[in-house]
Design an enzyme around this catalytic site. Structure first.
Site, PDB file in Angstrom:
ATOM      1  N   HIS A 212       0.835  -1.203   0.000  1.00 29.34           N
ATOM      2  CA  HIS A 212       0.000   0.000   0.000  1.00 29.34           C
ATOM      3  C   HIS A 212       0.868   1.250   0.000  1.00 29.34           C
ATOM      4  O   HIS A 212       0.562   2.234  -0.667  1.00 29.34           O
ATOM      5  CB  HIS A 212      -0.912   0.016   1.236  1.00 29.34           C
ATOM      6  CG  HIS A 212      -1.919  -1.089   1.246  1.00 29.34           C
ATOM      7  ND1 HIS A 212      -3.279  -0.876   1.175  1.00 29.34           N
ATOM      8  CD2 HIS A 212      -1.772  -2.444   1.300  1.00 29.34           C
ATOM      9  CE1 HIS A 212      -3.919  -2.029   1.191  1.00 29.34           C
ATOM     10  NE2 HIS A 212      -3.016  -3.009   1.281  1.00 29.34           N
TER      11      HIS A 212
ATOM     12  N   ASP B  73      -6.020   5.725   1.715  1.00 32.10           N
ATOM     13  CA  ASP B  73      -6.164   4.329   1.330  1.00 32.10           C
ATOM     14  C   ASP B  73      -7.638   3.903   1.390  1.00 32.10           C
ATOM     15  O   ASP B  73      -8.361   4.290   2.315  1.00 32.10           O
ATOM     16  CB  ASP B  73      -5.321   3.460   2.284  1.00 32.10           C
ATOM     17  CG  ASP B  73      -5.017   2.105   1.694  1.00 32.10           C
ATOM     18  OD1 ASP B  73      -5.972   1.353   1.416  1.00 32.10           O
ATOM     19  OD2 ASP B  73      -3.836   1.796   1.496  1.00 32.10           O
TER      20      ASP B  73
END
Ligand code: UDP
Length: 498
Positions: free
Chosen positions: A29, A133
């Protein structure tokens, strides 16, 4: 979304948008988010990149932050807690704890940090927008409270994101949850996800569907996080239209703005003045063993199989030995990433049969962490045995390397099905870890002209998408312009208010 005025600006000052980035604290990520932050810094934006303290600590040991600050004087790292003790492993066996802890414990520090960033000379000058995110929806809650626009960045493929939007429907139709073979027919076709009827089987559903109870906190976590995403101003996906146009268009029913920017690594090559200086290119959290590149230099074109299961997947000893025997028996040279924390159990790699050791010395190379993008781009690589993490999948597509997929959890089961069934650029060996299967698939992959042909075609499309005028190239420009307009809207409404 209400736009918050940026009260510091005056009409004659150039607009310098300030973007705050919040990745989920894991390699897969942080890396794409940092690539995006570098691209927007390259466009002249101010950027604040918020890591967990744990990730920040590891980054400080692996990348040259001073160089990055010199290249981008308006870029800064900040860090917040992920709520776990510093000695917590944060790997696949404990990833649920990280997900829940980051959701519950990061919120307050993140909010305080935002408020802090917005307080300048006693005035409220909030960042232009937050790019958060897609599994950290508390950032959307806080952004709404502080009226800062937020763009959600889901680090999954479009196909997988679409599948996650149907988790509730899958539960309602009794398809999910299931515990695995013996509980259900794993090859039963799933028919309730529009556009994917006939593609996904039970075994191809996300790893989180393999549970006892529908109210399992992990399954519920992803249902809630996915449902929150459409509240954002738009969504960013690290994919490209040539690969996933139909799924991207389906996601249009949830988002008015979709920015497909993949492969981000390719965009970087196009936009950045000096691509080799990319911070996010380097080993972010592990020290890379560059010796494997010299080892590859001695091998003929497309002769080596590269093996890596990413940053989180762990193997038990039986699986380790099945892979090892399969690779050795295939007769092909292999480069294998075996992270020091990736073998579960006490005996680990210590007691390995002598014949495997000897064959590895002859035609294998094992490293703790490799410069993966460089490895995949090396002419000696002919195939990639992967866990099908989305970054690895896209990197392999970009490099034109066919795959053998052995998915374990999260989005990996969906990705591997797309690789084998939709795009026909590899084989899927999910739920099977047997030396004979591995041996055969490695040989078949390295010798299949058909797969090489389709892999080359997708690699060409990926390269076209990041070239000037390509879809991802244009979408990045659009994102830059949209963030500038948000900033300008704040500036105009601010001067009207004064
Ligand atoms: N990676 C790397 N060296 C390695 C193994 C992995 O640089 O030896 C990088 C890889 O290039 C990719 C990321 O780590 O960008 C892994 O992300 P992915 O989404 O594939 O899997 P995850 O680690 O999230 O399961």
């Amino acid at each position: 979304m209400v736009l918050r005025p940026n009260r510091s600006s005056t009409m004659d000052q150039p607009v310098v948008p300030h973007v705050v980035f919040l990745p989920f604290p894991a390699q897969g990520h942080v890396k794409p988010m940092l690539m995006l932050a570098e691209l927007l810094s390259q466009a002249g934006f101010e950027a604040t990149f918020i890591n967990s303290n744990h990730i920040q600590h590891r980054l400080e040991h692996s990348i040259n932050i001073a160089t990055m600050y010199r290249r981008f004087p308006k870029f800064q790292f900040r860090s917040v807690t992920d709520g776990l003790p510093s000695d917590h492993p944060r790997s696949s066996s404990s990833i649920v704890q990280l997900l829940i802890s980051a959701r519950d414990e990061t919120r307050t520090e993140f909010r305080n940090l935002l408020v802090n960033l917005g307080q300048k000379n006693g005035r409220w000058e909030p960042p232009t927008c937050i790019i958060a995110d897609g599994i950290m929806s508390f950032a959307i809650d806080i952004a709404e409270e502080l009226t800062i626009p937020v763009i959600t960045f889901r680090t999954f493929s479009a196909c997988c994101t679409w599948t996650y939007f149907h988790l509730t429907k899958l539960i309602e139709q009794g398809e999910v949850p299931f515990q695995g073979p013996g509980d259900v027919d794993m090859d039963k076709t799933i028919t309730c996800i529009p556009g994917l009827e006939g593609t996904l089987r039970c075994r191809d559903l996300p790893g989180i569907c393999r549970l006892k109870e529908a109210n399992d906190p992990l399954l519920q976590f992803f249902i809630k996080e996915t449902a929150a995403m459409p509240r954002a101003y738009g969504v960013i996906l690290n994919t490209f239209d040539g690969l996933e146009a139909s799924m991207v268009s389906k996601l249009g029913s949830f988002f008015s703005k979709i920015y497909t920017l993949g492969p981000l690594q390719g965009l970087f090559d196009t936009f950045a003045k000096s691509p080799s200086a990319r911070t996010s290119f380097n080993g972010l959290l592990w020290k890379e063993d560059r010796g494997c590149i010299s080892w590859l230099d001695f091998h003929p074109s497309r002769s080596v199989i590269y093996v890596s299961f990413g940053s989180l997947v762990c193997l038990v000893r039986d699986q380790l030995l099945e892979f090892w025997h399969g690779l050795v028996n295939s007769g092909k040279p292999f480069l294998w990433v075996l992270r020091s924390d990736s073998i579960l159990g006490e005996d680990g790699v210590s007691e390995v049969p002598l014949e495997l050791k000897a064959a590895t010395e002859e035609r294998g190379c094992i490293v703790d962490w490799a410069p993966q993008e460089e490895v995949l781009a090396h002419p000696a690589i002919g195939g990639f045995l992967t866990h099908s993490g989305w970054n690895s999948t896209l990197e392999s597509i970009f490099a034109g390397v066919p795959m053998i997929c052995w998915p374990m959890f999260a989005d990996q089961q969906v990705n591997s099905r797309c690789v084998s069934e939709l795009w026909k650029i590899g084989f899927d060996m999910k739920d099977k870890c047997e030396r004979a299967v591995i041996e055969k698939l490695v040989r078949d992959l390295m010798e299949s002209d058909e797969i090489v042909k389709s892999t080359d075609e997708f690699a060409r499309m990926a390269r076209d998408s990041v070239k000037e005028g390509g879809s991802s190239y244009s979408n990045l420009q659009k994102l830059i312009e949209d963030i500038k307009s948000i900033s300008l809207a704040g500036k105009v409404s601010s001067s009207n208010a004064e």
